[in-house]
Write an enzyme that holds these catalytic residues in place. Structure first.
Site, PDB file in Angstrom:
ATOM      1  N   ASP A 185       2.811 -22.174  15.731  1.00 36.38           N
ATOM      2  CA  ASP A 185       3.935 -21.603  14.986  1.00 36.38           C
ATOM      3  C   ASP A 185       4.879 -22.683  14.445  1.00 36.38           C
ATOM      4  O   ASP A 185       5.414 -22.545  13.354  1.00 36.38           O
ATOM      5  CB  ASP A 185       4.711 -20.639  15.907  1.00 36.38           C
ATOM      6  CG  ASP A 185       5.703 -19.790  15.131  1.00 36.38           C
ATOM      7  OD1 ASP A 185       5.366 -19.369  14.002  1.00 36.38           O
ATOM      8  OD2 ASP A 185       6.811 -19.535  15.641  1.00 36.38           O
ATOM      9  N   LYS A 217       3.048 -19.711   5.503  1.00 30.79           N
ATOM     10  CA  LYS A 217       2.332 -20.127   6.709  1.00 30.79           C
ATOM     11  C   LYS A 217       2.007 -18.890   7.560  1.00 30.79           C
ATOM     12  O   LYS A 217       2.728 -17.895   7.431  1.00 30.79           O
ATOM     13  CB  LYS A 217       3.157 -21.142   7.497  1.00 30.79           C
ATOM     14  CG  LYS A 217       4.419 -20.538   8.113  1.00 30.79           C
ATOM     15  CD  LYS A 217       4.907 -21.323   9.283  1.00 30.79           C
ATOM     16  CE  LYS A 217       5.985 -20.567  10.003  1.00 30.79           C
ATOM     17  NZ  LYS A 217       6.175 -20.646  11.347  1.00 30.79           N
ATOM     18  N   HIS A 267       6.295 -27.195  10.512  1.00 34.87           N
ATOM     19  CA  HIS A 267       7.642 -27.768  10.398  1.00 34.87           C
ATOM     20  C   HIS A 267       7.788 -29.112  11.121  1.00 34.87           C
ATOM     21  O   HIS A 267       8.349 -30.060  10.577  1.00 34.87           O
ATOM     22  CB  HIS A 267       8.683 -26.811  10.984  1.00 34.87           C
ATOM     23  CG  HIS A 267       8.578 -25.408  10.490  1.00 34.87           C
ATOM     24  ND1 HIS A 267       8.357 -25.108   9.172  1.00 34.87           N
ATOM     25  CD2 HIS A 267       8.671 -24.223  11.139  1.00 34.87           C
ATOM     26  CE1 HIS A 267       8.326 -23.790   9.028  1.00 34.87           C
ATOM     27  NE2 HIS A 267       8.514 -23.234  10.203  1.00 34.87           N
ATOM     28  N   VAL A 282      -5.197  -4.539  -0.628  1.00 30.43           N
ATOM     29  CA  VAL A 282      -5.865  -5.824  -0.870  1.00 30.43           C
ATOM     30  C   VAL A 282      -7.352  -5.774  -0.545  1.00 30.43           C
ATOM     31  O   VAL A 282      -8.108  -6.626  -0.982  1.00 30.43           O
ATOM     32  CB  VAL A 282      -5.192  -6.994  -0.101  1.00 30.43           C
ATOM     33  CG1 VAL A 282      -3.738  -7.106  -0.471  1.00 30.43           C
ATOM     34  CG2 VAL A 282      -5.344  -6.853   1.386  1.00 30.43           C
ATOM     35  N   ARG A 331       0.808  -1.230   0.000  1.00 28.06           N
ATOM     36  CA  ARG A 331       0.000   0.000   0.000  1.00 28.06           C
ATOM     37  C   ARG A 331       0.835   1.270   0.000  1.00 28.06           C
ATOM     38  O   ARG A 331       0.299   2.367  -0.021  1.00 28.06           O
ATOM     39  CB  ARG A 331      -0.872   0.043   1.267  1.00 28.06           C
ATOM     40  CG  ARG A 331      -1.952  -0.988   1.337  1.00 28.06           C
ATOM     41  CD  ARG A 331      -2.504  -1.064   2.732  1.00 28.06           C
ATOM     42  NE  ARG A 331      -1.423  -1.357   3.684  1.00 28.06           N
ATOM     43  CZ  ARG A 331      -1.609  -1.581   4.977  1.00 28.06           C
ATOM     44  NH1 ARG A 331      -2.807  -1.526   5.489  1.00 28.06           N
ATOM     45  NH2 ARG A 331      -0.572  -1.851   5.767  1.00 28.06           N
TER      46      ARG A 331
HETATM   47  N1  LIG Z   1       8.928 -12.683   8.489  1.00 26.04           N
HETATM   48  C1  LIG Z   1       9.145 -13.986   8.546  1.00 26.04           C
HETATM   49  O1  LIG Z   1      10.241 -14.461   8.903  1.00 26.04           O
HETATM   50  C2  LIG Z   1       8.055 -14.959   8.166  1.00 26.04           C
HETATM   51  C3  LIG Z   1       8.318 -16.340   8.233  1.00 26.04           C
HETATM   52  C4  LIG Z   1       7.347 -17.251   7.834  1.00 26.04           C
HETATM   53  C5  LIG Z   1       6.130 -16.783   7.394  1.00 26.04           C
HETATM   54  N2  LIG Z   1       5.864 -15.440   7.350  1.00 26.04           N
HETATM   55  C6  LIG Z   1       4.552 -14.996   6.859  1.00 26.04           C
HETATM   56  O2  LIG Z   1       4.767 -14.129   5.754  1.00 26.04           O
HETATM   57  C7  LIG Z   1       3.792 -13.109   5.763  1.00 26.04           C
HETATM   58  C8  LIG Z   1       4.483 -11.749   5.756  1.00 26.04           C
HETATM   59  O3  LIG Z   1       5.267 -11.632   6.913  1.00 26.04           O
HETATM   60  P1  LIG Z   1       6.198 -10.352   7.194  1.00 26.04           P
HETATM   61  O4  LIG Z   1       6.945 -10.688   8.409  1.00 26.04           O
HETATM   62  O5  LIG Z   1       6.935  -9.958   5.967  1.00 26.04           O
HETATM   63  O6  LIG Z   1       5.096  -9.236   7.516  1.00 26.04           O
HETATM   64  P2  LIG Z   1       5.302  -7.655   7.572  1.00 26.04           P
HETATM   65  O7  LIG Z   1       6.725  -7.282   7.751  1.00 26.04           O
HETATM   66  O8  LIG Z   1       4.288  -7.131   8.541  1.00 26.04           O
HETATM   67  O9  LIG Z   1       4.890  -7.186   6.094  1.00 26.04           O
HETATM   68  C9  LIG Z   1       3.553  -7.192   5.652  1.00 26.04           C
HETATM   69  C10 LIG Z   1       3.494  -6.661   4.223  1.00 26.04           C
HETATM   70  O10 LIG Z   1       2.131  -6.677   3.810  1.00 26.04           O
HETATM   71  C11 LIG Z   1       1.783  -5.384   3.286  1.00 26.04           C
HETATM   72  N3  LIG Z   1       0.370  -5.162   3.593  1.00 26.04           N
HETATM   73  C12 LIG Z   1      -0.228  -5.191   4.807  1.00 26.04           C
HETATM   74  N4  LIG Z   1      -1.541  -4.956   4.693  1.00 26.04           N
HETATM   75  C13 LIG Z   1      -1.788  -4.749   3.361  1.00 26.04           C
HETATM   76  C14 LIG Z   1      -2.935  -4.430   2.598  1.00 26.04           C
HETATM   77  N5  LIG Z   1      -4.140  -4.244   3.170  1.00 26.04           N
HETATM   78  N6  LIG Z   1      -2.818  -4.306   1.267  1.00 26.04           N
HETATM   79  C15 LIG Z   1      -1.626  -4.467   0.659  1.00 26.04           C
HETATM   80  N7  LIG Z   1      -0.486  -4.764   1.328  1.00 26.04           N
HETATM   81  C16 LIG Z   1      -0.560  -4.890   2.659  1.00 26.04           C
HETATM   82  C17 LIG Z   1       2.717  -4.428   4.006  1.00 26.04           C
HETATM   83  O11 LIG Z   1       3.027  -3.300   3.224  1.00 26.04           O
HETATM   84  P3  LIG Z   1       2.321  -1.857   3.310  1.00 26.04           P
HETATM   85  O12 LIG Z   1       2.262  -1.465   4.728  1.00 26.04           O
HETATM   86  O13 LIG Z   1       3.222  -1.034   2.446  1.00 26.04           O
HETATM   87  O14 LIG Z   1       0.999  -2.046   2.692  1.00 26.04           O
HETATM   88  C18 LIG Z   1       4.004  -5.246   4.077  1.00 26.04           C
HETATM   89  O15 LIG Z   1       4.689  -5.138   2.831  1.00 26.04           O
HETATM   90  C19 LIG Z   1       2.916 -13.356   6.978  1.00 26.04           C
HETATM   91  O16 LIG Z   1       1.809 -14.113   6.598  1.00 26.04           O
HETATM   92  C20 LIG Z   1       3.795 -14.185   7.893  1.00 26.04           C
HETATM   93  O17 LIG Z   1       3.025 -15.015   8.729  1.00 26.04           O
HETATM   94  C21 LIG Z   1       6.802 -14.525   7.719  1.00 26.04           C
END
Ligand SMILES: NC(=O)c1ccc[n+]([C@@H]2O[C@H](COP(=O)([O-])OP(=O)(O)OC[C@H]3O[C@@H](n4cnc5c(N)ncnc54)[C@H](OP(=O)(O)O)[C@@H]3O)[C@@H](O)[C@H]2O)c1
Length: 494
Positions: free
Chosen positions: A249, A162, A254, A99, A59
């Site tokens: 988690d 996940k 895993h 989204v 966004r």
């Molecule tokens: N980080 C990890 O190590 C990890 C590991 C395994 C799984 N995951 C999974 O991967 C996913 C992402 O994790 P993350 O840690 O990267 O999360 P994050 O740092 O909070 O990033 C979330 C992303 O989603 C975007 N976003 C949020 N709401 C939105 C909306 N309404 N419309 C469009 N874009 C939106 C945000 O960008 P804007 O604010 O610019 O919109 C940001 O780019 C999650 O489901 C998490 O469970 C993460």
């Protein structure tokens, strides 16, 4: 075929189809730390299909140049060799999409189609969902609504991170929403653990050698211990973790995958669905948890303040973002049984926790003691049983421990170990994320979750979660000092 070190070599496939890779959540943590560095590394090693383009979506309303600069910084932080940057940057674009606003998807579809005709990517599309899980359903439905999920002479694939739901009901709801636009064969549910080299090696180890399989059963194996311990605490994930806990988690995904790789039967051929069929059979054979004696089969814990590497660390409930009354478990150890011919009566101890003494992931197979000790008059009745350890972290190795005579005049035994260092002499390796992305680009489902297995694992865990999340949860929780091996009750064969 063997190389000059006597190491078996083989050819590997690289994806050939040009495509557009669309990352939802392009400004997030996962995109910066894993997805973009992996795509960059694939390009650098010549494995990204040419031509390919990458479109970051979120966004934040960035320009293409602003997004490129952000990505460049993320690559520098991940210690990437920047020699391919000039090739990578012109393929990278940014598009602002909310989204929850279907209208922005119409604009996105127009943008993707323009770039596809400019770069001649043939209409093949990979959509990587790296956004908060609440957004998954809306994205899948909107992509279908604007015609981007459709396949004709092209492919369209959806990659889902996940968690796949919060319990059985929410997982089924998510699956139904994804399937409104995408068929199961278009969906790739990532479990990056499966792409770790030594995890993949487990199938080779078991089924490409004839000496282990005859003893891989209840006749010879006393117990199996699957452990994923972390020394880190909840870090920046408190908001997510405090509603999730260790069972959701780590166990639903895993740990269950590691369990199935140790326990599954050999499929007739190495093919994605045959392998996933065998895994599903294991999940179907898991003995339901006895709710009336849950505490005999499950130990839950939460870390208290302690020391890690000689530094004091706070308790879980004192971490920023965690409720001071939280009863979320940061540690769990469960005793699972598989009700089938091979494993009847063999306990599988599955353990994972945060703020433990060391970071390690391994599978230890404890064999039975010798049936009769002819050395009992000099060494006593018990001789330490053989152990096989498949270590995934910190070292990727296979270790077999056995008994040998201590050199010298006496009749003394010592426990010795035979090691195989997985990486030795073989530098060419992909990170787990590079491997999963490569497989999605090739349409290979072997390392991804199939929905039936997701449901089976939730069916196994959901009754236990419900029971544990009742008001008495606090009584069940064992506090353990940070920097230790978890609650005393869950050590060894408990
Ligand atoms: N980080 C990890 O190590 C990890 C590991 C395994 C799984 N995951 C999974 O991967 C996913 C992402 O994790 P993350 O840690 O990267 O999360 P994050 O740092 O909070 O990033 C979330 C992303 O989603 C975007 N976003 C949020 N709401 C939105 C909306 N309404 N419309 C469009 N874009 C939106 C945000 O960008 P804007 O604010 O610019 O919109 C940001 O780019 C999650 O489901 C998490 O469970 C993460």
């Amino acid at each position: 075929m063997a190389d000059t070190n006597g190491i078996e070599t083989c050819d590997y496939n690289t994806p050939k189809d040009p495509c557009a890779i669309v990352i939802f959540g392009a400004t997030g943590d996962l995109a910066a730390r894993k997805i973009l560095p992996s795509l960059y590394a694939l390009l650098c090693s010549g494995r990204l299909p040419d031509p390919s383009i990458i479109i970051g979506v979120s966004r934040s309303g960035l320009s293409h140049e602003e997004y490129r600069e952000r990505t460049r910084q993320a690559l520098v932080e991940s210690n990437a060799d920047m020699k391919c940057w000039e090739d990578f940057a012109p393929r990278l674009f940014y598009r602002s999409v909310d989204v929850n606003d279907v209208g922005t998807f119409t604009n996105l579809a127009g943008f993707i189609k323009d770039k596809e005709s400019e770069f001649q990517t043939g209409g093949n599309r990979l959509f990587h969902l790296s956004v908060p899980p609440v957004a998954y359903e809306a994205i899948a439905q909107s992509l279908a609504h604007v015609g981007l999920a459709h396949e004709k002479d092209n492919w369209s694939r959806l990659v889902v991170e996940k968690p796949f739901g919060y319990d059985l009901e929410s997982s089924r709801k998510l699956a139904a929403a994804l399937k409104e636009g995408f068929k199961e064969k278009q969906i790739f549910r990532i479990d990056h653990y499966l792409a770790k080299e030594t995890v993949q090696n487990m199938l080779m180890f078991r089924f490409a050698n004839s000496i282990f399989e005859p003893v891989w059963n209840r006749q010879f194996i006393q117990s199996v211990h699957i452990t994923a311990a972390e020394s880190l605490g909840v870090e920046h994930r408190a908001g997510f973790y405090d509603h999730t806990g260790v069972l959701r988690d780590m166990f639903q995904n895993h740990m269950m995958q590691l369990l199935s790789l140790v326990a599954m039967e050999p499929p007739s051929i190495y093919e994605a669905n045959r392998i996933r069929d065998e895994k599903a059979k294991i999940y179907r054979s898991l003995r339901p948890f006895p709710m009336d004696s849950l505490d005999e089969n499950l130990v839950l814990g939460q870390y208290a303040a302690g020391m890690i590497k000689e530094k004091s660390v706070p308790s879980y409930v004192s971490e920023p973002g965690v409720s001071p009354n939280s009863t979320t478990p940061t540690f769990a150890s469960m005793k699972a049984y598989i009700d089938n011919w091979r494993w009847q009566g063999v306990p599988f101890y599955i353990t994972s926790g945060k703020r433990m003494s060391t970071k390690r992931t391994d599978i230890e197979v404890k064999f039975k003691e010798v049936p009769h000790s002819m050395f009992r008059n000099i060494l006593g009745e018990h001789i330490t049983a053989n152990r096989l350890t498949l270590s995934i972290h910190p070292k990727e190795e296979v270790m077999l421990s056995f008994q040998a005579k201590t050199p010298g005049p006496g009749m003394c035994l010592r426990n010795v170990t035979m090691n195989f260092d997985y990486a030795m002499g073989h530098p060419l390796r992909l990170t787990a994320y590079e491997k999963v992305l490569l497989d999605v680009l090739m349409g290979d489902h072997t390392l991804f979750w199939r929905q039936d297995s997701v449901d089976l694992c939730w069916s196994y865990l959901t009754p236990m979660l419900k029971e544990c999340e009742c008001e008495e949860q606090a009584e069940r929780l064992h506090l353990y000092k940070a920097g230790t091996d978890g609650p005393k009750k869950a050590r060894g064969d408990w």
